[in-house]
Design a protein around this motif. Structure first.
Motif: not given
Lengths: 270, 176
Positions: A58-60, A62-66, B22, B115, B118, B130, B134
């Protein structure tokens, strides 16, 4: 590892560190196998691993957001292609040897310049300096574990000739006996500084790593406003009629100045 | 026309642009600053490309340059002046036993809550998390990027996950 975790769960359950390392793929094959064996018989830890994996996934997401604006990539490529092009390393450039001025006047002049610039170098950083950031970036890059210089040698007779034909200028290196105490040449690299080709000399002084950048003065007459320190690293510079020399290190500033002085002196062997 | 060396660089580096942007956004929290930071990272990396050691982690190398560039920005300097007490050994892992059975009930399908959680993480914890979750960068490379010991990376990731779980738990009562 015991195969009876449920009989003594306080000892056998996965620690948070092991659990994290497991879901992050950081365990060795043997460690991983031991964890998998434990999970096969421990319901509580299996639930914890499941929960941690779900959170990681879930973090992966949500963190890939911008996402960059659509035109940002074309702006970037345009900017990159406007930069001076990097050419393959083995350049067969005709270097124009610059003969060093060998007069007694020069020795006095160099000492005076070194003293002046070193005093200026003590000033603390206030306005951010692009050159200082670049110097520090490159120095930090040399400290990283995977970084090895292109020339690894303590012998000036190996290091100096390596640059011939690779740089559009030449310079002298002091003999080991002319270096300050406990100062050792470790190797060298070819690099770019301020868009100029530069020699990067790597020394150690009392176990502290030192990067010394040499650039041609003819192509960049001034160094601009260099801070004396940046993020705990000392940045001192000196000039000769032909060269800019900038040293970056966390060593005692006085020791750094001794090395710079030795390098300045080496340009005037006569 | 770009030289082959520049082409090599672009081939390796341009696919990383979305990731670097990002991450730059998470650091700067501003679109224009993020784009400037990503561009500066590429410019510096191109200039320093000859110093990159083939066989080492190029992505980690780029992220390290990104972070060092960030630290010289106004936002980065301000951030670096904030002492992160949580790295202090005495405050670490005193109660962290990892997820408990109750944590399995946190709502991970609520993107807005994730969100928000975070966003609330202390920046040093979020940055490490991250890079791990990520960007899927290894602990040792994260340590290199952040210029901290590997143990600190592990502590920050562990603490970040624990804090996230705590932040997400209040959603349980509201959403069920």
């Amino acid at each position: 590892m015991s195969q009876t975790p449920q009989t003594n769960p306080a000892i056998e359950h996965l620690s948070p560190g092991t659990l994290n390392a497991f879901i992050d793929g950081e365990l060795s094959p043997a460690e991983r196998q031991a964890v998998e064996q434990h999970l096969a018989t421990c319901h509580a830890c299996t639930l914890r691993v499941l929960s941690a994996t779900q959170l990681k996934t879930a973090t992966a997401g949500a963190g890939r957001r911008f996402v960059p604006p659509p035109e940002a990539l074309s702006r970037l490529t345009a900017q990159l292609r406007s930069q001076p092009q990097i050419e393959p390393l083995p350049q067969k450039r005709k270097s124009t040897p610059i003969h060093l001025v060998r007069t007694a006047i020069w020795a006095t002049l160099a000492a005076a310049i070194l003293l002046t610039v070193s005093l200026l170098g003590w000033r603390e950083l206030h306005p951010p300096s692009t050159l200082a950031a670049e110097l520090l970036d490159q120095h930090l890059a040399t400290l990283s574990s995977g970084a090895t210089p292109q020339v690894i040698s303590t012998d000036r007779h190996t290091v100096k000739p390596w640059f011939q034909g690779r740089l559009p200028f030449s310079f002298n290196l002091p003999d080991n006996t002319a270096l300050p105490p406990d100062t050792v040449l470790k190797g060298a690299d070819l690099t770019y500084l301020n868009n100029q080709p530069a020699a990067l000399l790597l020394f150690t002084i009392h176990k502290h790593e030192v990067s010394v950048f040499l650039t041609q003065r003819a192509t960049s007459p001034t160094l601009g406003d260099l801070p004396g320190t940046r993020r705990g690293f000392t940045i001192h510079s000196a000039t000769t009629p032909d060269l800019h020399m900038i040293a970056v290190s966390d060593v005692n500033p006085a020791d750094l100045d001794l090395l710079l002085a030795a390098l300045v002196q080496a340009q005037n062997p006569g | 026309m770009p030289s082959s060396r520049t082409e090599d660089f672009e081939q390796l580096a341009l696919p990383l642009f979305p990731s670097l942007y990002n991450h730059a956004f998470w650091l700067t929290r501003n679109q224009a600053e993020a784009e400037d930071l990503a561009q500066e990272t590429f410019t510096k990396s191109l200039r320093a490309f000859d110093s990159f050691q083939p066989g080492t982690n190029f992505k980690a190398w780029m992220f390290r340059i990104l972070r060092n560039s960030f630290l010289t920005t106004r936002t980065g300097i301000a951030a670096s002046r904030t002492v992160f007490l949580e790295d202090h050994p005495e405050t670490l892992d005193t109660a962290d036993r990892g997820p408990t059975p109750e944590d399995n009930l946190i709502r991970l399908d609520n993107q807005a809550a994730l969100h928000a959680a975070l966003e609330q993480l202390p920046p040093p914890l979020r940055e490490a998390l991250l890079l791990c979750d990520v960007e899927e960068i290894k602990y040792k490379d994260i340590a290199n990027i952040l210029d901290v010991p590997i143990g600190t990376v592990m502590s920050r990731i562990s603490r970040a996950r624990r804090t996230l779980r705590q932040l997400l738990q209040p959603q349980l009562g509201e959403s069920l």
